[in-house]
Design an enzyme around this catalytic site. Structure first.
Site, PDB file in Angstrom:
ATOM      1  N   CYS A 123      -2.094  -3.525 -19.272  1.00 55.11           N
ATOM      2  CA  CYS A 123      -2.781  -2.751 -18.228  1.00 55.11           C
ATOM      3  C   CYS A 123      -2.173  -2.984 -16.851  1.00 55.11           C
ATOM      4  O   CYS A 123      -2.724  -2.560 -15.848  1.00 55.11           O
ATOM      5  CB  CYS A 123      -4.274  -3.083 -18.200  1.00 55.11           C
ATOM      6  SG  CYS A 123      -4.650  -4.819 -17.833  1.00 55.11           S
TER       7      CYS A 123
ATOM      8  N   GLU B 292      -2.421 -13.311 -18.435  1.00 57.80           N
ATOM      9  CA  GLU B 292      -1.764 -13.277 -17.125  1.00 57.80           C
ATOM     10  C   GLU B 292      -1.082 -14.594 -16.807  1.00 57.80           C
ATOM     11  O   GLU B 292      -0.240 -14.669 -15.910  1.00 57.80           O
ATOM     12  CB  GLU B 292      -2.799 -12.999 -16.028  1.00 57.80           C
ATOM     13  CG  GLU B 292      -3.574 -11.712 -16.213  1.00 57.80           C
ATOM     14  CD  GLU B 292      -4.836 -11.687 -15.383  1.00 57.80           C
ATOM     15  OE1 GLU B 292      -4.852 -11.000 -14.350  1.00 57.80           O
ATOM     16  OE2 GLU B 292      -5.810 -12.367 -15.776  1.00 57.80           O
TER      17      GLU B 292
ATOM     18  N   HIS C 282       0.823  -1.210   0.000  1.00 60.19           N
ATOM     19  CA  HIS C 282       0.000   0.000   0.000  1.00 60.19           C
ATOM     20  C   HIS C 282       0.857   1.261   0.000  1.00 60.19           C
ATOM     21  O   HIS C 282       0.525   2.261  -0.639  1.00 60.19           O
ATOM     22  CB  HIS C 282      -0.934  -0.003   1.212  1.00 60.19           C
ATOM     23  CG  HIS C 282      -2.135  -0.863   1.025  1.00 60.19           C
ATOM     24  ND1 HIS C 282      -2.800  -1.465   2.060  1.00 60.19           N
ATOM     25  CD2 HIS C 282      -2.800  -1.224  -0.094  1.00 60.19           C
ATOM     26  CE1 HIS C 282      -3.820  -2.163   1.587  1.00 60.19           C
ATOM     27  NE2 HIS C 282      -3.833  -2.029   0.294  1.00 60.19           N
TER      28      HIS C 282
ATOM     29  N   ASP D 217       0.456 -10.113 -12.622  1.00 64.67           N
ATOM     30  CA  ASP D 217       0.256 -11.557 -12.468  1.00 64.67           C
ATOM     31  C   ASP D 217       1.132 -12.352 -13.417  1.00 64.67           C
ATOM     32  O   ASP D 217       1.658 -13.412 -13.053  1.00 64.67           O
ATOM     33  CB  ASP D 217      -1.217 -11.919 -12.688  1.00 64.67           C
ATOM     34  CG  ASP D 217      -2.035 -11.819 -11.407  1.00 64.67           C
ATOM     35  OD1 ASP D 217      -1.500 -12.163 -10.339  1.00 64.67           O
ATOM     36  OD2 ASP D 217      -3.199 -11.393 -11.462  1.00 64.67           O
TER      37      ASP D 217
END
Length: 576
Positions: free
Chosen positions: A501, A430, A203, A454
């Site tokens: 993305c 992914e 975060h 991923d």
């Protein structure tokens, strides 16, 4: 922020000319800054010999009031925060309202444990469970411990942990930063963040990128820095230099001015120097984020993460609720492209209303499109809502599925998309298997979108939340670039678009490599678009292809990046 950074370079400390003492870690972004170290105060700990509650009811009431007070404080901070920070704070506030956590504290107090110690022990028990789950859940440990520290401070009647008041350009240094700490940063004075823990997808890193703050995480020895030390922080190099000399200060100032100039360096559609169009799109989660992004100079949305509508719900959103949300996003962007990803849940993003069986390795289990085999109505309802929202707004969204591994999965999803009258269906790349068999999968769908986060973790067999393995999680890894190249070649061969993305798209240098690999669109946080637009405008397609070839020929991520830095326009390197 860039003007503050420049001011920091010129006004902080003295030109010592002494030999630099360097620390290193994992950089987030490309910025740099000079400032004075301000360390986050350590949290208050429960008394070592805290006595058992004399009056259990009074102690229980005090603890409950402390839980409620912390939850309220976090919600208030969320209300005034940047959308990205607000979403994290809202999720953190839910931890302070967890009835299971409070019940565990109460049980411990009944057994004779003091209230502050009971809070500490209960939270550590929950943290152990989260760490064992890995992935996203393990990442929440920092947030949960921050909630604990704030509750303990309330129980003991002392100030909550936080940063002191700042009066000059400052570099915040901490073991780690919780969302509540990041939300209260004084952006008039904070010019960089350095943490000893964390990772490139923590975060702290995500919020720092959103705020365009230079950040270096996993810095061994960060806490040896002292309040008042003057340091230069270089996110691109992942370095911290004590007592920077004047030459380094001048370099930081030049880079700050160049980065500031990006905001006025160009606008409009993304194009290479020789005029090849590369769409520059926004990644969005909440509807409100999309509406804000629509006001930015972007060509549309490359990733609308619809799971944000689902993750905090006790029940699945109705078709009507989804129509309303999707319509707001489609209307905000009008004729611009919007790529909407169907529900990517399971594994590290569990749904209360669609539980999965306990899995030994959730990242390799039932998630994304695989959830639809167990809960097919979720996808059926979502596609119905997307189709109805498109009809009501007169728009033509592109729809894609996450976690596709086989031709059969791609074909089945595409059939469901077209059955709803939606004209454009695609899949995420992914899983390495999907990239390797791209030439077969592209025959069944209208486009690919590569999720580099991923794809990197699966290609390198490395948990994307494992900060200590950050080197392996670097999307510059040549093996990852090979997989992207396979997908790009498949798209070019079929004459169909292939976008990226994942977070790799916002790295301007890597964006040039991706274009050289056949990528036709790049999607990122809106504040990353100017730097990528700038880099594209100064590089032609042939140069992008040469950079891609050099990066793929490298032996590791660091040498791949170095090879590209040697080829790029020096003006681009300075500005980004």
């Amino acid at each position: 922020m860039t003007s503050t950074t420049a001011k920091a370079a010129n006004s902080t400390g003295s030109d010592s000319g002494s030999a630099a003492a360097d620390l290193s870690g994992v950089g987030v972004g490309r910025g740099s800054a000079v400032g004075t170290v301000v360390k986050l105060a350590p949290p208050v700990r429960p008394p070592a010999d805290e006595a058992a509650p004399e009056n259990l009811d009074e102690s229980a009431s005090l603890v409950k009031q402390s839980f409620d007070a912390v939850a309220t404080e976090l919600r208030v901070k969320a209300a005034g925060a940047d959308p990205t920070v607000a979403a994290v704070l809202e999720a953190t506030s839910l931890m302070a309202q967890d009835p299971g956590l409070y019940a565990d504290v109460e049980r411990r107090m009944k057994a004779g444990t003091g209230p502050a110690t009971a809070v500490d022990q209960a939270v550590e028990g929950f943290c152990t469970v989260l760490e064992s789950m890995g992935g996203y859940m393990a990442e929440r440990v920092t947030d949960l411990r921050d909630v604990r520290d704030r509750i303990v401070a309330h129980v003991l009647g002392v100030p909550a942990p936080g940063l002191p008041t700042m009066t000059e350009p400052s570099v915040v240094v901490a073991a780690d930063l919780a969302p509540a700490d990041t939300a209260t940063l004084d952006l008039d004075h904070v010019v960089a963040i350095v943490t000893e823990l964390g990772g490139p997808t923590s975060h702290t890193a995500i919020i720092a990128a959103q705020l365009d703050l230079p950040c270096v995480v996993r810095v061994s020895g960060a806490l040896t820095l002292s309040d008042g030390d003057v340091v230069a922080v270089d996110a691109a190099a992942g370095s911290i230099t004590r007592d920077p000399d004047q030459a380094l200060r001048d370099e930081v100032t030049a880079r700050a001015h160049a980065r500031a100039a990006l905001k006025t360096a160009g606008s409009g559609p993304g194009r290479t120097k020789d005029g090849v169009g590369i769409q520059l799109l926004a990644n969005v989660g909440k509807v409100e984020d999309a509406e804000r992004a629509a006001k930015e100079d972007v060509e549309g949305v490359g990733l609308f993460r619809t799971e944000v509508l689902f993750l905090d719900s006790a029940t699945a959103p109705s078709v009507e609720q989804q129509i309303k949300a999707y319509s707001r996003v489609f209307s905000a962007f009008g004729d611009r492209k919007v790529v909407i990803r169907t529900l990517d849940a399971g594994a590290d993003k569990p749904l209360a209303f669609a539980p999965s069986d306990e899995e030994e390795n959730p990242a390799l289990g039932v998630r994304g499109l695989r959830m639809d085999k167990k809960y097919p109505q979720l996808l059926a309802d979502q596609l119905e809502a997307i189709a109805q929202a498109a009809k009501e707004t007169g728009t033509k969204p592109w729809v894609m599925a996450p976690m596709v591994s086989t031709v059969h999965e791609a074909e089945s999803f595409e059939a469901q998309v077209k059955a709803q009258g939606l004209p454009v269906g695609g899949i995420m790349i992914e899983v390495p298997a999907a990239a390797l068999r791209g030439r077969h999968l592209i025959e069944k769908v209208d486009f690919f979108s590569i999720g580099t986060n991923d794809l990197t973790q699966y290609a390198m067999a490395t948990d994307r939340m494992a900060g200590e393995l950050a080197e392996l999680l670097d999307p510059w890894q040549p093996a990852v670039l090979d997989l992207i190249a396979y997908a790009g070649e498949a798209g070019q061969g079929a004459g169909k678009p292939v976008g990226v993305c994942g977070e790799a798209a916002r790295d301007p240098l890597l964006a040039l490599v991706l274009v050289g690999l056949g990528i036709t669109s790049l999607s990122m946080a809106p504040n990353g678009v100017p730097a990528v637009r700038f880099a594209l405008a100064r590089t032609d397609l042939a140069e992008c292809q040469a950079m891609a070839a050099a990066a793929r020929d490298a032996v590791d991520a660091a040498s791949a990046r170095a090879a590209v830095e040697a080829l790029v326009d020096p003006e681009v390197l300075l500005a980004i």
